[in-house]
Design a protein around this motif. Structure first.
Motif, PDB file in Angstrom:
ATOM      1  N   MET A   1      64.428 108.348  43.877  1.00  0.00           N
ATOM      2  CA  MET A   1      63.445 107.362  43.403  1.00  0.00           C
ATOM      3  C   MET A   1      63.649 107.025  41.919  1.00  0.00           C
ATOM      4  O   MET A   1      63.687 105.878  41.520  1.00  0.00           O
ATOM      5  N   THR A   4      66.687 104.982  41.432  1.00  0.00           N
ATOM      6  CA  THR A   4      66.505 103.587  41.820  1.00  0.00           C
ATOM      7  C   THR A   4      65.808 102.809  40.712  1.00  0.00           C
ATOM      8  O   THR A   4      66.166 101.682  40.389  1.00  0.00           O
ATOM      9  N   GLN A 212      64.302  93.722  43.345  1.00  0.00           N
ATOM     10  CA  GLN A 212      64.471  95.146  43.057  1.00  0.00           C
ATOM     11  C   GLN A 212      63.139  95.890  43.121  1.00  0.00           C
ATOM     12  O   GLN A 212      63.034  96.965  43.718  1.00  0.00           O
ATOM     13  N   ALA A 215      61.827  96.245  46.655  1.00  0.00           N
ATOM     14  CA  ALA A 215      62.524  97.304  47.384  1.00  0.00           C
ATOM     15  C   ALA A 215      61.967  98.674  47.002  1.00  0.00           C
ATOM     16  O   ALA A 215      61.767  99.546  47.850  1.00  0.00           O
ATOM     17  N   ILE A 216      61.696  98.867  45.709  1.00  0.00           N
ATOM     18  CA  ILE A 216      61.128 100.128  45.240  1.00  0.00           C
ATOM     19  C   ILE A 216      59.726 100.331  45.821  1.00  0.00           C
ATOM     20  O   ILE A 216      59.370 101.420  46.276  1.00  0.00           O
ATOM     21  N   SER A 217      58.922  99.254  45.827  1.00  0.00           N
ATOM     22  CA  SER A 217      57.569  99.326  46.363  1.00  0.00           C
ATOM     23  C   SER A 217      57.583  99.650  47.852  1.00  0.00           C
ATOM     24  O   SER A 217      56.789 100.464  48.337  1.00  0.00           O
ATOM     25  N   ASP A 218      58.518  99.011  48.587  1.00  0.00           N
ATOM     26  CA  ASP A 218      58.623  99.258  50.030  1.00  0.00           C
ATOM     27  C   ASP A 218      59.009 100.711  50.308  1.00  0.00           C
ATOM     28  O   ASP A 218      58.497 101.344  51.230  1.00  0.00           O
ATOM     29  N   ASN A 219      59.913 101.234  49.477  1.00  0.00           N
ATOM     30  CA  ASN A 219      60.372 102.610  49.669  1.00  0.00           C
ATOM     31  C   ASN A 219      59.280 103.625  49.361  1.00  0.00           C
ATOM     32  O   ASN A 219      59.186 104.692  49.994  1.00  0.00           O
ATOM     33  N   SER A 220      58.447 103.307  48.379  1.00  0.00           N
ATOM     34  CA  SER A 220      57.407 104.258  47.967  1.00  0.00           C
ATOM     35  C   SER A 220      56.124 104.103  48.761  1.00  0.00           C
ATOM     36  O   SER A 220      55.261 104.978  48.742  1.00  0.00           O
ATOM     37  N   GLY A 221      55.991 102.953  49.434  1.00  0.00           N
ATOM     38  CA  GLY A 221      54.780 102.692  50.217  1.00  0.00           C
ATOM     39  C   GLY A 221      53.595 102.285  49.372  1.00  0.00           C
ATOM     40  O   GLY A 221      52.456 102.267  49.838  1.00  0.00           O
TER      41      GLY A 221
END
Length: 514
Positions: A1, A4, A212, A215-221
């Motif tokens: 994380m 990223t 970018q 993508a970070i928001s999607d990965n972290s929920g």
């Protein structure tokens, strides 16, 4: 994380500052176009036959859309459309307005007096419709890129670019025009067009950053809370708040006493104190075969010193490092002044060049006062000081005839101009909830434009009225028009005391450190 996060564009220092340069083009160019007519007033009268009232009308009607809520509407559109679309739409509106004014000044729509006047006004109205929203777009975009980093420094530099645009527009338009109005208007409009191209380049990077971060928001929920929509009940609640109402009215009186004066200042210095309209040849600086580029280089040195002396050191934690950095910058600048002393002495006898030092000085003074308010407080008291400085400045430039006192008056005006953003704007954040600051600032800007409209136009009309019997070619009498602005200072003192009284009851802590 973490890895990223480090790959996002905003985490690159070089990329952040590159984006600031691209964004500051809009701030620089719109401030230039807003103020450049001030250096051309005498030429507009002699070449185009415009009266002082017509000059004031051109300036006043620039604010007309914002008087009726364009800033609030633009803010809502910015929230709905996002930075990129809003920047392109309102930046495009400013470019369109500038282009129409430039075409009108060149005689494209006709050379009749009324046609040229009316079409320049049409252009200025369109420009004004985009102006304030473009500035909000730039501010909001800087927050997006610099939040968690050097946000205050970035904001100060962006505002510095705006003040630089005002100063250079006032000082250089006569040089750029070569003794004619049309080339100066064309150049000013072209600057906005160039700035819009810079913003279009910026949008490429903005799109990439959004991808970018998504993508970070999607990965972290993570899910961002939606902002509440604008409601008129919020506006009513603000106006009922005495402290906010006094600050909003102070905004009107402060800016009404400063911005309209700055538009007439070069002409006042020429007519009342005998300053030159065109810069004598001995005061010209030629660089790459151009006196406009040579003069620009002096302003860029002044701008660089202001940033290095008043803004950059605030980011150093070590006091000794701050002191050494400021001392080094000051010594270097003093050496530059010594080398350029003969040329600058001639500049201080030129109307446009001298008047341009007012916005340039705010780049130095505003961070100094802002730092004082952060550490010591006394925001309401500083507004009283600013009001007193306004009164002294306008008395020294209206009733008194001593040129040295006039210089002191101009310096006082520059200091007062710096107190407004340093003391007034942070005070609003203490009074209004964070999720309503947008509505608060939009309301203040709307009220401010009513004051600007009245005084831009009113000073010009009053100037014509009191000079009816003076033969053409004789110096105009500015005494009464500028003396009227003393009234703004008196009202400001009254409002400042009311603000202190209201703050004691409502306990917002305006006199306390931030």
């Amino acid at each position: 994380m973490t890895e990223t996060l480090k790959r996002t564009l905003r985490d690159s220092s070089a990329m952040r500052w590159a984006m600031l340069i691209l964004l500051s083009g809009l701030t620089f160019s719109t401030y230039w176009f807003q103020d450049f007519f001030s250096g051309l007033k005498g030429l507009m009268e002699s070449e185009m036959g415009f009266s002082s009232e017509e000059f004031g009308r051109i300036l006043a009607l620039t604010t007309i859309a914002n008087m009726f809520g364009m800033i609030i509407i633009g803010g809502i559109m910015l929230d709905k459309w996002g930075i990129r679309v809003a920047g392109i739409v309102f930046g495009g509106l400013a470019v369109l307005g500038g282009s129409i004014s430039a075409l009108a000044a060149s005689g494209f729509f006709g050379t009749e007096h009324g046609t040229m006047l009316n079409m320049i006004i049409v252009g200025r109205v369109l420009f004004g419709s985009g102006l304030e929203v473009v500035c909000v777009v730039a501010t909001r975009t800087i927050v997006k890129w610099f939040k968690g980093y050097d946000l205050a420094l970035a904001m100060a530099i962006n505002m510095g670019f705006g003040r630089l645009g005002s100063a250079m527009g006032t000082a250089l338009s006569l040089d750029i025009g070569g003794g004619h109005v049309s080339p100066a208007v064309t150049f000013a409009a072209s600057l906005i067009g160039l700035a819009l191209i810079m913003f279009l380049i910026y949008t490429v990077f903005d799109i990439k950053l959004d991808k970018q971060e998504k993508a970070i928001s999607d990965n972290s929920g993570e899910v961002c809370d939606p902002e509440e929509d604008f409601k008129f009940s919020d506006l009513i609640a603000l106006i009922k708040n005495k402290s906010f109402l006094y600050i909003a009215l102070l905004c009107v009186t402060f800016y009404a006493a400063i911005f309209p004066f700055m538009q007439y200042a070069p002409d006042l210095l020429i007519n009342k104190f005998g300053f030159t309209q065109s810069l004598p040849q001995a005061g010209e600086v030629i660089l790459w075969g151009s006196k406009a580029i040579g003069a620009s280089s002096i302003y860029l040195v002044f701008f660089l010193f202001a940033i290095l002396f008043a803004v950059v050191p605030n980011n150093f934690e070590n006091k000794q490092t701050r002191f050494l950095f400021k001392t080094g910058a000051l010594i270097a600048f003093c050496f530059y002044l010594f080398v350029m002393k003969d040329i600058l002495a001639i500049w201080l006898g030129n109307g446009a060049k001298t008047a341009s030092l007012i916005p340039l000085g705010t780049i130095i003074f505003t961070p100094i006062f802002g730092n004082y308010v952060d550490k010591k407080g006394k925001a309401a008291s500083l507004m009283i000081l600013g009001s007193l400085l306004l009164i002294f400045a306008h008395i020294s430039l209206s009733i008194l005839d001593n040129v040295y006192i006039a210089y002191l008056g101009l310096l006082s005006l520059g200091v007062a101009f710096s107190l407004v953003p340093a003391a007034m704007w942070p005070s609003v954040a203490k009074i209004v909830a964070e999720n309503r600051l947008g509505t608060a600032y939009a309301t203040m800007f709307t009220l401010q434009n009513w004051g600007l409209f009245l005084f831009f136009w009113g000073i010009g009309a009053l100037l014509d009225f009191v000079n009816q019997g003076i033969p053409e070619g004789q110096p105009k009498d500015y005494t009464i028009p500028i003396l009227v602005l003393v009234g703004c200072g008196v009202i400001s003192i009254f409002l400042s005391f009311l603000l202190k009284k209201a703050d004691r009851k409502q306990n917002y802590g305006l006199e306390l450190p931030s």
